[in-house]
Design a protein around this motif. Structure first.
Motif, PDB file in Angstrom:
ATOM      1  N   ALA A 475       0.819  -1.208   0.000  1.00 57.19           N
ATOM      2  CA  ALA A 475       0.000   0.000   0.000  1.00 57.19           C
ATOM      3  C   ALA A 475       0.857   1.263   0.000  1.00 57.19           C
ATOM      4  CB  ALA A 475      -0.926  -0.004   1.218  1.00 57.19           C
ATOM      5  N   ALA A 476       2.054   1.161   0.597  1.00 54.16           N
ATOM      6  CA  ALA A 476       2.897   2.350   0.735  1.00 54.16           C
ATOM      7  C   ALA A 476       3.902   2.515  -0.397  1.00 54.16           C
ATOM      8  CB  ALA A 476       3.640   2.287   2.075  1.00 54.16           C
ATOM      9  N   THR A 477       4.012   1.518  -1.269  1.00 57.86           N
ATOM     10  CA  THR A 477       5.033   1.546  -2.323  1.00 57.86           C
ATOM     11  C   THR A 477       4.366   1.583  -3.695  1.00 57.86           C
ATOM     12  OG1 THR A 477       6.425   0.177  -0.890  1.00 57.86           O
ATOM     13  CG2 THR A 477       7.123   0.428  -3.174  1.00 57.86           C
ATOM     14  N   LYS A 478       4.810   2.470  -4.537  1.00 58.24           N
ATOM     15  CA  LYS A 478       4.223   2.612  -5.862  1.00 58.24           C
ATOM     16  C   LYS A 478       4.922   1.727  -6.887  1.00 58.24           C
ATOM     17  CE  LYS A 478       2.803   7.432  -5.156  1.00 58.24           C
ATOM     18  NZ  LYS A 478       2.927   8.836  -5.655  1.00 58.24           N
ATOM     19  N   GLY A 479       4.275   1.537  -8.015  1.00 56.59           N
ATOM     20  CA  GLY A 479       4.886   0.870  -9.142  1.00 56.59           C
ATOM     21  C   GLY A 479       5.032  -0.625  -8.970  1.00 56.59           C
ATOM     22  N   ALA A 480       6.010  -1.175  -9.705  1.00 51.61           N
ATOM     23  CA  ALA A 480       6.198  -2.623  -9.749  1.00 51.61           C
ATOM     24  C   ALA A 480       6.556  -3.192  -8.387  1.00 51.61           C
ATOM     25  CB  ALA A 480       7.294  -2.965 -10.765  1.00 51.61           C
ATOM     26  N   GLU A 481       7.309  -2.429  -7.578  1.00 52.68           N
ATOM     27  CA  GLU A 481       7.699  -2.954  -6.266  1.00 52.68           C
ATOM     28  C   GLU A 481       6.475  -3.177  -5.383  1.00 52.68           C
ATOM     29  OE1 GLU A 481      10.669  -2.024  -2.471  1.00 52.68           O
ATOM     30  OE2 GLU A 481      10.600  -0.643  -4.174  1.00 52.68           O
ATOM     31  N   GLY A 482       5.566  -2.213  -5.381  1.00 53.28           N
ATOM     32  CA  GLY A 482       4.343  -2.378  -4.603  1.00 53.28           C
ATOM     33  C   GLY A 482       3.524  -3.563  -5.081  1.00 53.28           C
ATOM     34  N   LEU A 483       3.447  -3.742  -6.393  1.00 60.79           N
ATOM     35  CA  LEU A 483       2.719  -4.885  -6.947  1.00 60.79           C
ATOM     36  C   LEU A 483       3.412  -6.203  -6.626  1.00 60.79           C
ATOM     37  CD1 LEU A 483       1.756  -3.410 -10.435  1.00 60.79           C
ATOM     38  CD2 LEU A 483       0.223  -3.849  -8.503  1.00 60.79           C
ATOM     39  N   PHE A 484       4.750  -6.162  -6.532  1.00 57.38           N
ATOM     40  CA  PHE A 484       5.487  -7.378  -6.159  1.00 57.38           C
ATOM     41  C   PHE A 484       5.111  -7.816  -4.747  1.00 57.38           C
ATOM     42  CE2 PHE A 484       9.091  -9.112  -3.771  1.00 57.38           C
ATOM     43  CZ  PHE A 484       9.291 -10.296  -4.459  1.00 57.38           C
ATOM     44  N   TYR A 485       5.019  -6.864  -3.806  1.00 57.79           N
ATOM     45  CA  TYR A 485       4.654  -7.226  -2.429  1.00 57.79           C
ATOM     46  C   TYR A 485       3.233  -7.762  -2.355  1.00 57.79           C
ATOM     47  CZ  TYR A 485       8.850  -4.554  -1.281  1.00 57.79           C
ATOM     48  OH  TYR A 485      10.141  -4.083  -1.214  1.00 57.79           O
ATOM     49  N   CYS A 526      14.430 -10.354   4.004  1.00 61.25           N
ATOM     50  CA  CYS A 526      13.876 -11.284   3.021  1.00 61.25           C
ATOM     51  C   CYS A 526      13.099 -10.524   1.955  1.00 61.25           C
ATOM     52  CB  CYS A 526      12.974 -12.286   3.741  1.00 61.25           C
ATOM     53  SG  CYS A 526      12.333 -13.601   2.698  1.00 61.25           S
ATOM     54  N   ARG A 527      12.275  -9.580   2.388  1.00 57.98           N
ATOM     55  CA  ARG A 527      11.494  -8.770   1.451  1.00 57.98           C
ATOM     56  C   ARG A 527      12.401  -8.053   0.449  1.00 57.98           C
ATOM     57  NH1 ARG A 527      11.382  -3.792   1.006  1.00 57.98           N
ATOM     58  NH2 ARG A 527      12.459  -3.449   2.983  1.00 57.98           N
ATOM     59  N   GLN A 528      13.489  -7.446   0.958  1.00 52.07           N
ATOM     60  CA  GLN A 528      14.367  -6.667   0.095  1.00 52.07           C
ATOM     61  C   GLN A 528      15.126  -7.547  -0.891  1.00 52.07           C
ATOM     62  OE1 GLN A 528      14.587  -3.149   0.043  1.00 52.07           O
ATOM     63  NE2 GLN A 528      15.546  -3.748  -1.901  1.00 52.07           N
ATOM     64  N   VAL A 529      15.660  -8.677  -0.402  1.00 52.88           N
ATOM     65  CA  VAL A 529      16.417  -9.577  -1.276  1.00 52.88           C
ATOM     66  C   VAL A 529      15.502 -10.157  -2.359  1.00 52.88           C
ATOM     67  CG1 VAL A 529      17.699 -11.753  -1.398  1.00 52.88           C
ATOM     68  CG2 VAL A 529      18.150 -10.139   0.460  1.00 52.88           C
ATOM     69  N   CYS A 530      14.290 -10.547  -1.972  1.00 55.75           N
ATOM     70  CA  CYS A 530      13.356 -11.109  -2.956  1.00 55.75           C
ATOM     71  C   CYS A 530      13.012 -10.079  -4.026  1.00 55.75           C
ATOM     72  CB  CYS A 530      12.089 -11.611  -2.264  1.00 55.75           C
ATOM     73  SG  CYS A 530      12.317 -13.114  -1.281  1.00 55.75           S
ATOM     74  N   LEU A 557      12.181 -18.084  -9.344  1.00 54.61           N
ATOM     75  CA  LEU A 557      12.400 -16.983  -8.416  1.00 54.61           C
ATOM     76  C   LEU A 557      12.558 -17.510  -6.986  1.00 54.61           C
ATOM     77  CD1 LEU A 557      12.559 -13.954  -7.819  1.00 54.61           C
ATOM     78  CD2 LEU A 557      10.050 -13.957  -7.575  1.00 54.61           C
ATOM     79  N   LEU A 558      11.759 -18.490  -6.634  1.00 57.62           N
ATOM     80  CA  LEU A 558      11.843 -19.082  -5.298  1.00 57.62           C
ATOM     81  C   LEU A 558      13.227 -19.680  -5.062  1.00 57.62           C
ATOM     82  CD1 LEU A 558      10.049 -19.721  -2.785  1.00 57.62           C
ATOM     83  CD2 LEU A 558       9.562 -21.941  -3.832  1.00 57.62           C
ATOM     84  N   ASP A 559      13.740 -20.393  -6.035  1.00 61.35           N
ATOM     85  CA  ASP A 559      15.092 -20.980  -5.952  1.00 61.35           C
ATOM     86  C   ASP A 559      16.123 -19.869  -5.755  1.00 61.35           C
ATOM     87  OD1 ASP A 559      17.498 -22.266  -6.304  1.00 61.35           O
ATOM     88  OD2 ASP A 559      17.105 -22.914  -8.358  1.00 61.35           O
ATOM     89  N   SER A 560      16.043 -18.837  -6.560  1.00 59.10           N
ATOM     90  CA  SER A 560      17.004 -17.743  -6.505  1.00 59.10           C
ATOM     91  C   SER A 560      16.978 -17.032  -5.153  1.00 59.10           C
ATOM     92  CB  SER A 560      16.704 -16.743  -7.623  1.00 59.10           C
ATOM     93  OG  SER A 560      17.585 -15.650  -7.579  1.00 59.10           O
ATOM     94  N   CYS A 561      15.775 -16.798  -4.621  1.00 60.40           N
ATOM     95  CA  CYS A 561      15.639 -16.091  -3.346  1.00 60.40           C
ATOM     96  C   CYS A 561      16.128 -16.936  -2.172  1.00 60.40           C
ATOM     97  CB  CYS A 561      14.182 -15.689  -3.125  1.00 60.40           C
ATOM     98  SG  CYS A 561      13.569 -14.454  -4.296  1.00 60.40           S
ATOM     99  N   MET A 562      15.765 -18.218  -2.160  1.00 56.04           N
ATOM    100  CA  MET A 562      16.168 -19.083  -1.057  1.00 56.04           C
ATOM    101  C   MET A 562      17.685 -19.226  -1.004  1.00 56.04           C
ATOM    102  SD  MET A 562      13.157 -22.024  -1.264  1.00 56.04           S
ATOM    103  CE  MET A 562      13.748 -23.027   0.113  1.00 56.04           C
ATOM    104  N   SER A 563      18.309 -19.460  -2.146  1.00 58.63           N
ATOM    105  CA  SER A 563      19.765 -19.654  -2.163  1.00 58.63           C
ATOM    106  C   SER A 563      20.488 -18.388  -1.729  1.00 58.63           C
ATOM    107  CB  SER A 563      20.229 -20.088  -3.554  1.00 58.63           C
ATOM    108  OG  SER A 563      19.892 -19.116  -4.539  1.00 58.63           O
TER     109      SER A 563
END
Length: 603
Positions: A475-485, A526-530, A557-563
């Motif tokens: 809700a607090a972040t605009k653009g693609a990043e907000g949509l990612f969350y 975790c949020r930032q790295v993902c 993406l899950l593989d990339s984030c976990m590693s």
């Protein structure tokens, strides 16, 4: 036999301390350390609990029957039941890690032997003060029953043999020998757990119904069919409420939310005599059905353990109508009813419920209510202070904001996050129905028999915290990043969940403030790295939503984030596992994700 599970041991200890300890006779030996006294009190209280459950004694009366102390000579409780003229001698063992073994049995045998000889002088004050009462009991008793109760791993054969030396010795205490029962009554962990769960049941429906045009089918299943007045079913509803529909797939939807229920009420209002022809009828199961009086024209059925498995909407709508229109006469309204003798919680009962409800517009998720595991969890969570709702239509309107309410959908999402299967975050976003079918492997991987109530609560608390934080970020972040969350929330939560497996699997429920403090920094990382991993992938002419609608993209993406978050990107073992291709894997990159999950650093 397995010992009493830790989750039920905690529930039992809490119940013993709150309900039974206050009613126990005072400890005779009060000079022992407090820790020893507290432990002894729980053990004594367990003896009272056993009598309370086995004989349906009141809690105070059961506790007063306890004679256990630091020097009890092998007897923990003595109770005379006047109605059955039975004297019960009880020995308990309140230790999870041990069997009731031969030394325990020998102490019990010797103590029982002395009591049968009425040698009160060899016992503690708790027995001596009851001399007159026990003398009367020995005069009146027709049976003497030995009881062994335990929460450990069983009642050993050697222990049983040691007690048999007493019960099978016909020359021993001649007057008592013929009254002493040869079989030892056991009360083990399975009965403790069953009785604890039974306390949280919604109740048993016992009563009577009068049927006209009664038919009895006494073939494979004892079945009674006939016509019953709707007003009689409304009376049952008013007396028993939800207990009447305990094994029904759905509770009442409410007339405002269902056109069918509106139609039922309109028929009662305008043409109650036509009701029979416009309704499919009611089906119920009962543990016991008796038809002692009447004829086929008018037969009175007596039943025990009735559960309406099809027709809840009919009865509930009628009950709502009567409550709102007390002056309206519905005496002409009748309905066809089928009552089958069967355990509603047994396999046959569940199969009948499923078959009869396939005719109705019910969702796959409704059928999860037939899984006995759901009712077990509801009862266990009630002890922990949580209201668990596994029927979607019965979910309160404030379920999403109440901290004490847990819905089955919340449970499914929370449990799935901790599983290893790489497809689960994608399915949580796009195919939640996979987890709602009680017969699916996905559902069964979540609601296992090893899942405890505390674990479920902890995982739901984890899920809610991550969900709420990411929703605030979105809700607090605009653009693609907000949509990612917003759209990638299940990926972020699944990555962090693997780091919390030890934490959430604790035996006790975690405080929400404690969980929030532990997770705040790791979630932010975790949020930032993902997002850093996802940013190059979701901003190139492809919407964030469409990215997470692709299973392949989500898995990669899950593989990339976990590693990255687990610090394994450069690990030789990780890269070696990634080189192995195996078509027999149960899910995409199974070896990789199992490796990543086991290497996740625990919070």
């Amino acid at each position: 036999m397995p010992a009493l599970a830790t989750n039920f041991l905690n529930i039992l200890k809490d119940k013993l301390e709150k309900d039974f300890v206050p009613h126990l006779p005072e400890l005779i030996e009060k000079k022992r350390p407090k820790a020893d006294q507290d432990k002894k009190q729980l053990s004594r209280a367990f003896s009272g609990f056993v009598l309370h459950k086995m004989l349906n004694l009141g809690i105070a009366d059961a506790a007063h029957s306890v004679v256990d102390d630091f020097d009890d000579n092998g007897l923990d409780a003595i109770h005379y039941e006047a109605t059955s003229k039975t004297l019960f001698l009880v020995q308990t063992k309140f230790e999870v890690g041990k069997q009731f073994d031969e030394p325990d049995a020998i102490r019990f045998r010797n103590g029982a032997d002395l009591l049968l000889g009425q040698r009160y002088d060899r016992f503690n004050t708790n027995v001596k003060r009851r001399k007159d009462e026990l003398d009367d009991a020995f005069d009146e008793a027709e049976r003497i029953q030995l009881v062994v109760a335990y929460i450990g791993t069983g009642f050993s054969a050697h222990a049983n043999a040691a007690l048999k030396e007493l019960t099978e010795n016909e020359e021993h205490h001649e007057v008592q020998a013929e009254r002493l029962q040869p079989d030892i009554a056991e009360y083990g962990p399975d009965k403790v757990q069953a009785d604890l769960l039974a306390e949280q049941s919604v109740g048993v429906v016992n009563g009577k119904l009068r049927l006209s045009k009664w038919q009895h089918l006494d073939g494979h299943r004892d079945t009674h069919i006939g016509i019953v007045q709707v007003s009689a079913l409304v009376a049952l509803h008013n007396d028993h409420k939800k207990a009447l529909y305990e094994r029904n797939i759905r509770y009442f939807l409410g007339s405002r939310e269902s056109d069918v229920n509106k139609a039922i009420q309109e028929t009662l209002r305008t043409a109650p005599n036509e009701f029979f022809y416009l309704n499919n009828g009611v089906t119920a199961l009962a543990d016991l059905i008796e038809s002692p009086r009447g004829s086929k024209v008018s037969k009175l059925l007596e039943f025990r353990g009735l559960s309406v498995i099809n027709g809840a909407q009919t009865i509930s709508s009628a009950a709502e109508f009567v409550a709102q229109n007390p002056g309206c006469d519905i005496s002409d309204a009748k309905v066809l009813i089928t009552i089958i003798k069967a355990d509603s919680e047994g396999r046959f009962g569940r199969s009948v419920t499923r078959a009869r409800n396939h005719q109705n517009p019910v969702s796959t998720g409704n059928f999860a209510s037939l899984d006995p595991r759901q009712e077990e969890l509801r009862r266990e969570l009630a002890y922990l202070g949580y209201s668990y709702h596994y029927r979607p239509e019965a979910t309160p309107r404030n379920a999403e904001v109440s901290t004490s309410i847990i819905t089955i959908e919340q449970a499914m999402k929370a449990l799935a996050l901790f599983e290893v299967d790489s497809r689960y975050p994608f399915w949580l976003k796009n195919e939640i129905s996979r987890f709602q079918n009680a017969e699916s492997s996905e559902y069964q991987s979540l609601f296992t028999h090893t899942l405890t109530g505390a674990q479920l609560v902890n995982k739901v608390k984890f899920f809610r915290f991550v969900r709420d934080v990411l929703a605030s970020n979105a809700a607090a972040t605009k653009g693609a990043e907000g949509l990612f969350y917003k759209h990638g929330a299940f990926v972020v939560a699944a990555v962090l969940a693997k780091r919390c497996r030890t934490l959430v699997n604790e035996a006790d429920v975690l405080r929400q403030t404690q969980l929030n403090e532990l997770l705040s920094a790791p979630l932010d990382q975790c949020r930032q790295v993902c997002w850093d991993k996802a940013r190059p992938l979701v901003g190139q002419g492809r919407s964030v939503l469409s990215y997470f609608q692709s299973q392949g993209s989500t898995v990669r993406l899950l593989d990339s984030c976990m590693s990255a978050i687990y610090g394994l990107e450069q690990a030789e073992a990780y890269n070696a596992v990634k080189q192995i291709a195996d078509r027999r894997e149960a899910f995409p990159q199974e070896r990789v994700f199992r490796y990543l999950a086991t290497q996740a650093p625990q919070i």
